[in-house]
Design an enzyme around this catalytic site. Structure first.
Site: not given
Ligand code: NDP
Length: 300
Positions: A54, A121, A98
């Site tokens: 990422k 997200d 994460q």
């Protein structure tokens, strides 16, 4: 009939290229560099690989990447304090924590501590509610990637029968909400669904997000249907040598490709689109934060 292969790797490259163009424009015309912060708690090997990829992709499209690696025993208070700082940092437009988090941390609490506007997200309860009610929101990256590929293949999705197998909060449910927003007739199937094979066979669009290797064979697929395989499963591959593995989806590709009209492979289908959509969400968040037009084709 042999299905058209929907090349997620190639599509993801075009999405990243579009993101890079918008980032360059934001810098040149407005003096703004979008920033994405990624928080990793602990040393889960798979998560470390995801986070590294990422960060690399973020820098490649010209954005600022802020990596925060915290030890596995980080307290909830310390993690929330870091997120609070990032929420208030004007250089940070998107925040990603994460998952999974170590057991002592309350995942729901942590996710909902990220302000919705920076929640790239799309997991914050406000974004979930906005998506469920068909309003503008941050959209979870994996289903957004699936939607982009479907729109690209079909043009309009209006009136198509879509079956989503899997009802998780991160894939199945938001996928169904996005397809409904695009005027599909949507059914969500799961482990208790009756006559699931026949139901799947009735679909124009079949999205598999189950986590069971090659469960969906050609018998589940209607002639000419579009099949999106979200599953990523590692299975033993002794033919590659002792102890070797290979990745397969939730769809039995070799049989499905003979029946479907179009299909995403694993690897090289939905997977590469997920990171590309994370970057797309970060640039969208940056535009919204600055009251600028959103990049076309990069949002739901
Ligand atoms: P979850 O385990 O959270 O959900 C799986 C869903 O599948 C559940 O709703 C479950 O039903 C359903 N299911 C399980 N067994 C069956 C069955 N025999 N018949 C019908 N439905 C069944 O998984 P996720 O949604 O998180 O992930 C799904 C897959 O997608 C995984 O392989 C994951 O690795 C992959 N993935 C890939 C991503 C990418 O970037 N490409 C990103 C995220 C996930 P029930 O609710 O009834 O238990």
């Amino acid at each position: 009939m042999t299905a058209k292969i929907i090349d997620g790797k190639e599509f993801a490259a075009t999405v990243r290229a579009k993101v890079a163009i918008h980032v360059a424009r934001l810098k040149e015309e407005h003096g703004i560099t979008p920033g994405l912060a990624v928080v990793l708690v602990g040393q889960d090997a798979a998560s470390e690989v995801y986070v590294r990829n990422k960060n690399k992709s973020t820098v490649e499209v010209g954005m600022n990447s802020y990596e925060h690696k915290l030890p596995a025993d980080t307290s909830e208070a310390d993690l929330l304090a870091l997120i609070d700082n990032l929420n208030n940092d004007p250089a940070v437009h998107g925040i990603l924590c994460q998952l999974p988090l170590p057991d002592h941390l309350n995942e729901e609490l942590v996710i909902n501590s990220i302000i919705p506007a920076k929640d790239v997200d799309g997991f914050h309860i406000s974004n979930v509610g906005l998506l469920a009610t068909g309003q503008k929101s941050m959209v979870p990256c994996t289903p957004l990637g699936c939607l982009m590929m479907l729109r690209d293949h079909h043009g309009s999705l209006s009136g198509l029968n879509a079956v989503v197998v899997g009802r998780s909060n991160i894939v199945g449910k938001p996928m169904a909400a996005l397809l409904l927003k695009d005027s599909c007739t949507v059914t969500i199937a799961h482990s208790r669904t009756k006559n699931i094979e026949a139901l799947c066979r009735s679909a124009d669009i079949l999205v598999a997000a189950v986590g069971r290797p090659e469960m969906i064979t050609s018998d589940w697929i209607g002639e000419g249907a579009t099949v999106i395989d979200v599953g990523i499963n590692r299975i033993p591959a002794p033919e590659r040598g002792e102890g070797k593995n290979r990745l397969v989806g939730d769809v039995h590709f070799a049989s499905a490709v003979e029946k479907a009209g179009a299909i995403t492979p694993v690897p090289g289908g939905v997977g590469p689109m997920t990171i590309a959509c994370l970057l797309a969400n970060a640039v969208t968040a940056c535009c919204r934060a600055n009251g600028l037009d959103e990049p076309e084709g990069l949002t739901a």
